[in-house]
Design an enzyme around this catalytic site. Structure first.
Site, PDB file in Angstrom:
ATOM      1  N   LYS A 112      -9.678  40.163  38.996  1.00 49.28           N
ATOM      2  CA  LYS A 112      -8.513  39.993  39.856  1.00 49.28           C
ATOM      3  C   LYS A 112      -8.283  38.516  40.205  1.00 49.28           C
ATOM      4  O   LYS A 112      -7.163  38.104  40.480  1.00 49.28           O
ATOM      5  CB  LYS A 112      -8.669  40.783  41.161  1.00 49.28           C
ATOM      6  CG  LYS A 112      -8.961  42.268  41.009  1.00 49.28           C
ATOM      7  CD  LYS A 112      -7.727  43.060  40.706  1.00 49.28           C
ATOM      8  CE  LYS A 112      -7.821  44.571  40.859  1.00 49.28           C
ATOM      9  NZ  LYS A 112      -8.945  45.274  40.309  1.00 49.28           N
TER      10      LYS A 112
HETATM   11  C1  LIG Z   1      -8.988  46.496  39.616  1.00 47.04           C
HETATM   12  C2  LIG Z   1     -10.161  46.758  38.748  1.00 47.04           C
HETATM   13  C3  LIG Z   1     -10.070  47.569  37.612  1.00 47.04           C
HETATM   14  C4  LIG Z   1      -8.798  48.303  37.243  1.00 47.04           C
HETATM   15  O1  LIG Z   1      -7.756  47.450  36.872  1.00 47.04           O
HETATM   16  P1  LIG Z   1      -6.247  47.942  36.883  1.00 47.04           P
HETATM   17  O2  LIG Z   1      -5.421  46.771  36.578  1.00 47.04           O
HETATM   18  O3  LIG Z   1      -6.015  48.486  38.264  1.00 47.04           O
HETATM   19  O4  LIG Z   1      -6.152  49.035  35.865  1.00 47.04           O
HETATM   20  C5  LIG Z   1     -11.188  47.686  36.801  1.00 47.04           C
HETATM   21  N1  LIG Z   1     -12.341  47.062  37.103  1.00 47.04           N
HETATM   22  C6  LIG Z   1     -12.479  46.291  38.198  1.00 47.04           C
HETATM   23  C7  LIG Z   1     -13.786  45.650  38.480  1.00 47.04           C
HETATM   24  C8  LIG Z   1     -11.393  46.100  39.044  1.00 47.04           C
HETATM   25  O5  LIG Z   1     -11.527  45.319  40.131  1.00 47.04           O
END
Ligand SMILES: *Cc1c(COP(=O)(O)O)cnc(C)c1O
Length: 462
Positions: A112
């Protein structure tokens, strides 16, 4: 470049407007009116370039005149300067033709950070020059909230309020949200699950008086700027393995469908991607849907990969919009049906979706087993989300096409699950080793939109 809503009735916006607003006023999500493409020569030239240079080439056409070239280069440089790895998104070989794309070297140890760090820079520049301010309210299953608080802490023009499901995030995730001391950031622990957090957030966006009153802005993965920033590492990793001359496939641990949708955008831009594999945990609405069983909400079953504990995948609406030939009325109709529990995908749309995406799921036992096998074989620890993807990738990959599996978080972010699977407790990287000593600051809140609105109005700075 204009941005249009997936539900067809909200006004078209510029990149800046779409980024600052998040959700469209008709309840839809903003998507670019057309997808710019890169020629094979332009893609080939990325070979050997820095992450930042590729980021500029990939994102520039989407940004329009919101930023000048030099402003945009500067934003990109600032966004990734704090990462703990020079490559930003290094690629590691796991097995012949199977690679792990490590997306956890940012300040909060999850992918993120790639989007949130640049969104923070873009908001600051765009708001600062207008002397405007916004209140960012975000819902998180753990990683978005910590990444947002990290990216926006201390910024002059922004107040940040993050809703997370009480008791359902890991201690590291919670502490990353509750320990920053700046008075423009606030962590709210909501009595409910992530879907409740997301639903209350949507309620707030749909109350236009509140929305305009506090200048509400969203940085959830529904924000187009988030998706866009994630397109970049599909390019850097595929080019490292020989694209555009060679096709590659990706397996993506999926919750809200933001990360994998970025892969789809990369494909539409001209990157030769053979297969985009959606990997889900036991909360498998997407896997069921892509296997022809309709899109039907169940209840969320908390798992050891909590950032994927989602039943309603917000960005899937963007995929549906294209699968339904960009018919906003059809999408609005589906979303009305979803509010009653679910819908069936039309035959034509199913065909369009399965041409691009395939899917798999990992149970809790399979996830733990994958973490255990992996450390035995390679000596490395996987976070549970990455393990879900490795398990599914191993089922889906073939000998001919390189498979790139996205590792979305550092194992130290989920130490309990990793320790249970392997007996090894992954240590935090040195730069955040004192996380457990810092004081926490959080507020418990009810799953009630009126109470939330009142609380938020009281928090924000004038
Ligand atoms: C947010 C997240 C996901 C999922 O990603 P999306 O874009 O919501 O599909 C997978 N793994 C981790 C560690 C995340 O923080």
């Amino acid at each position: 470049m204009r941005y249009i809503s997936t539900r067809g009735t909200a006004p078209a916006l510029s990149f800046e407007e779409a980024m600052l607003t998040g959700l469209a006023r008709d309840g839809g999500l903003y998507v670019p009116e057309t997808i710019p493409t890169l020629t094979p020569e332009q893609i080939a030239r990325m070979s050997g370039q820095s992450y930042e240079e590729v980021a500029f080439t990939v994102m520039r056409p989407f940004v329009g005149d919101t930023f000048t070239d030099s402003e945009f280069r500067d934003l990109i440089a600032k966004a990734y300067a704090g990462f703990g790895h020079d490559a930003r998104a290094p690629l590691v070989e796991l097995a012949p033709n199977h690679f792990l794309l490590e997306l956890f070297h940012g300040p909060t140890l999850a992918f993120k950070d790639f989007a949130m760090q640049i969104i923070g820079q873009m908001f600051q520049l765009a708001l600062g020059r207008k002397n405007a301010r916004v209140t960012i309210v975000g819902a998180t299953s753990g990683d978005t909230g910590s990444a947002a608080i990290e990216a926006f802490r201390g910024l002059e023009n922004v107040d940040v309020v993050i809703l997370y499901p009480h008791g359902r995030v890991s201690e590291v995730q919670r502490r990353q949200m509750t320990t920053p001391g700046e008075d423009n950031v606030h962590a709210l622990a909501l009595d409910g699950d992530f879907d409740d957090c997301q639903a209350r957030l949507k309620d707030m966006f749909n109350d236009f008086e509140f929305r305009d009153g506090v200048q509400l802005a969203g940085v959830n993965s529904i924000n187009w700027g988030r998706v866009l920033a994630q397109v970049v590492y599909y390019f850097t990793s595929a080019v490292a393995l020989g694209a555009p001359a060679r096709e590659v496939s990706f397996t993506v641990p999926t919750g809200n469908f933001g990360d994998i949708f970025a892969g789809y955008i990369a494909k539409r831009m001209g990157l030769p991607i053979a297969d985009l594999v959606v990997a889900t945990n036991q909360n498998d609405i997407l896997h069921r849907c892509l296997n022809g069983q309709g899109y039907r909400k169940g209840t969320v079953h908390p798992s050891i990969s909590p950032s994927m504990d989602i039943q309603v995948s917000s960005n899937f609406e963007r995929a549906l919009f294209d699968a339904y030939d960009r018919d906003g009325n059809a999408v609005a109709q589906l979303m009305t049906e979803l509010a009653q529990g679910g819908f069936d995908v039309s035959q034509g749309a199913m065909q369009a979706l399965t041409e691009i995406y395939s899917s798999g799921r990992a149970s809790e036992e399979e996830t733990s087993q994958t973490i255990a096998d992996f450390v035995t074989r390679t000596g490395e620890l996987l976070c549970p989300h990455s393990a879900v993807a490795v398990k599914v990738a191993n089922e889906r990959r073939d000998a001919a096409t390189p498979m790139i599996t996205l590792a979305t978080a550092h194992p130290a972010k989920f130490p309990d699950a990793v320790e249970a699977a392997t007996g090894i407790r992954p240590p935090l990287p040195a730069r955040m080793a004192d996380l457990f000593d810092r004081p926490e600051r959080l507020t418990r809140v009810a799953n009630d939109v009126e109470a939330l609105k009142t609380h938020i109005k009281g928090l924000i700075r004038a």
